[in-house]
Write a protein that holds these residues in place. Sequence first.
Motif, PDB file in Angstrom:
ATOM      1  N   LEU A  96       0.829  -1.210   0.000  1.00 33.13           N
ATOM      2  CA  LEU A  96       0.000   0.000   0.000  1.00 33.13           C
ATOM      3  C   LEU A  96       0.863   1.259   0.000  1.00 33.13           C
ATOM      4  O   LEU A  96       0.615   2.185  -0.787  1.00 33.13           O
ATOM      5  CB  LEU A  96      -0.942   0.003   1.203  1.00 33.13           C
ATOM      6  N   ARG A  97       1.868   1.294   0.855  1.00 31.40           N
ATOM      7  CA  ARG A  97       2.762   2.466   0.903  1.00 31.40           C
ATOM      8  C   ARG A  97       3.528   2.640  -0.402  1.00 31.40           C
ATOM      9  O   ARG A  97       3.688   3.744  -0.907  1.00 31.40           O
ATOM     10  CB  ARG A  97       3.739   2.355   2.082  1.00 31.40           C
ATOM     11  N   ARG A  98       4.009   1.529  -0.958  1.00 25.23           N
ATOM     12  CA  ARG A  98       4.786   1.604  -2.201  1.00 25.23           C
ATOM     13  C   ARG A  98       3.913   2.065  -3.366  1.00 25.23           C
ATOM     14  O   ARG A  98       4.345   2.889  -4.182  1.00 25.23           O
ATOM     15  CB  ARG A  98       5.418   0.245  -2.510  1.00 25.23           C
ATOM     16  N   ALA A  99       2.685   1.557  -3.451  1.00 28.66           N
ATOM     17  CA  ALA A  99       1.776   1.975  -4.523  1.00 28.66           C
ATOM     18  C   ALA A  99       1.444   3.458  -4.400  1.00 28.66           C
ATOM     19  O   ALA A  99       1.400   4.178  -5.410  1.00 28.66           O
ATOM     20  CB  ALA A  99       0.501   1.134  -4.502  1.00 28.66           C
ATOM     21  N   GLU A 100       1.230   3.935  -3.179  1.00 29.47           N
ATOM     22  CA  GLU A 100       0.955   5.361  -2.994  1.00 29.47           C
ATOM     23  C   GLU A 100       2.138   6.200  -3.463  1.00 29.47           C
ATOM     24  O   GLU A 100       1.979   7.207  -4.151  1.00 29.47           O
ATOM     25  CB  GLU A 100       0.631   5.659  -1.530  1.00 29.47           C
ATOM     26  N   THR A 101       3.343   5.768  -3.115  1.00 28.44           N
ATOM     27  CA  THR A 101       4.547   6.477  -3.554  1.00 28.44           C
ATOM     28  C   THR A 101       4.676   6.429  -5.073  1.00 28.44           C
ATOM     29  O   THR A 101       4.973   7.443  -5.712  1.00 28.44           O
ATOM     30  CB  THR A 101       5.798   5.856  -2.897  1.00 28.44           C
ATOM     31  N   SER A 132       3.908   9.129 -13.664  1.00 26.66           N
ATOM     32  CA  SER A 132       2.885   8.184 -13.207  1.00 26.66           C
ATOM     33  C   SER A 132       1.516   8.857 -13.200  1.00 26.66           C
ATOM     34  O   SER A 132       1.385  10.027 -12.852  1.00 26.66           O
ATOM     35  CB  SER A 132       3.225   7.699 -11.801  1.00 26.66           C
ATOM     36  N   ILE A 133       0.493   8.087 -13.589  1.00 21.57           N
ATOM     37  CA  ILE A 133      -0.880   8.591 -13.494  1.00 21.57           C
ATOM     38  C   ILE A 133      -1.627   7.926 -12.339  1.00 21.57           C
ATOM     39  O   ILE A 133      -2.734   8.308 -12.004  1.00 21.57           O
ATOM     40  CB  ILE A 133      -1.662   8.385 -14.809  1.00 21.57           C
ATOM     41  N   GLY A 134      -0.997   6.911 -11.735  1.00 20.53           N
ATOM     42  CA  GLY A 134      -1.613   6.211 -10.619  1.00 20.53           C
ATOM     43  C   GLY A 134      -0.899   4.897 -10.358  1.00 20.53           C
ATOM     44  O   GLY A 134       0.086   4.565 -11.016  1.00 20.53           O
ATOM     45  N   LEU A 167      -6.126  -4.250  -3.322  1.00 25.22           N
ATOM     46  CA  LEU A 167      -6.063  -3.711  -1.968  1.00 25.22           C
ATOM     47  C   LEU A 167      -6.448  -2.234  -1.972  1.00 25.22           C
ATOM     48  O   LEU A 167      -7.194  -1.783  -1.117  1.00 25.22           O
ATOM     49  CB  LEU A 167      -4.659  -3.891  -1.389  1.00 25.22           C
ATOM     50  N   ARG A 168      -5.911  -1.491  -2.963  1.00 27.17           N
ATOM     51  CA  ARG A 168      -6.261  -0.074  -3.086  1.00 27.17           C
ATOM     52  C   ARG A 168      -5.716   0.460  -4.408  1.00 27.17           C
ATOM     53  O   ARG A 168      -4.673   0.035  -4.874  1.00 27.17           O
ATOM     54  CB  ARG A 168      -5.682   0.742  -1.948  1.00 27.17           C
ATOM     55  N   ALA A 169      -6.456   1.409  -4.978  1.00 28.31           N
ATOM     56  CA  ALA A 169      -6.025   2.110  -6.188  1.00 28.31           C
ATOM     57  C   ALA A 169      -5.757   3.567  -5.834  1.00 28.31           C
ATOM     58  O   ALA A 169      -6.493   4.164  -5.051  1.00 28.31           O
ATOM     59  CB  ALA A 169      -7.097   2.022  -7.265  1.00 28.31           C
ATOM     60  N   TYR A 170      -4.707   4.110  -6.409  1.00 27.92           N
ATOM     61  CA  TYR A 170      -4.327   5.512  -6.203  1.00 27.92           C
ATOM     62  C   TYR A 170      -4.274   6.195  -7.559  1.00 27.92           C
ATOM     63  O   TYR A 170      -3.688   5.655  -8.505  1.00 27.92           O
ATOM     64  CB  TYR A 170      -2.946   5.609  -5.555  1.00 27.92           C
ATOM     65  N   GLY A 171      -4.862   7.368  -7.657  1.00 29.81           N
ATOM     66  CA  GLY A 171      -4.786   8.132  -8.899  1.00 29.81           C
ATOM     67  C   GLY A 171      -5.703   7.604  -9.985  1.00 29.81           C
ATOM     68  O   GLY A 171      -6.749   7.018  -9.714  1.00 29.81           O
ATOM     69  N   ASN A 172      -5.270   7.798 -11.213  1.00 30.67           N
ATOM     70  CA  ASN A 172      -6.061   7.461 -12.392  1.00 30.67           C
ATOM     71  C   ASN A 172      -5.607   6.108 -12.945  1.00 30.67           C
ATOM     72  O   ASN A 172      -4.655   6.034 -13.719  1.00 30.67           O
ATOM     73  CB  ASN A 172      -5.898   8.572 -13.445  1.00 30.67           C
ATOM     74  N   VAL A 173      -6.275   5.042 -12.534  1.00 34.48           N
ATOM     75  CA  VAL A 173      -5.932   3.706 -13.010  1.00 34.48           C
ATOM     76  C   VAL A 173      -7.099   3.148 -13.814  1.00 34.48           C
ATOM     77  O   VAL A 173      -8.234   3.589 -13.660  1.00 34.48           O
ATOM     78  CB  VAL A 173      -5.571   2.760 -11.835  1.00 34.48           C
TER      79      VAL A 173
END
Length: 83
Positions: free
Chosen positions: A35-40, A47-49, A70-76
């Motif tokens: 989760l932390r790595r994906a957010e980073t 990156s767009i997400g 687990l979670r999506a960040y940004g525009n995926v």
Amino acid sequence: MTDVTYYVALPFMQDDDGSPVAGSAEECQSSAIALRRAETMSRMPGSIGAVAFSRTGDPAIGEFGDAKLLRAYGNVPEDLSAL
């Protein structure tokens, strides 16, 4: 053999046509780290997400269940079934 769960962070960028494309996936030691790595990754230049997901299965025979987001960040992309 027993099932193993892999945790993964996967960034997304845009190709020349503006379509989202997956970058290089990184295996992580836990869901919290993924989760932390994906957010980073979602905030990296270009990156767009990013997404964090897990997959469980038996590596000895190569059978794995569907990926669990687990979670999506940004525009995926909406459809992540190819994970």
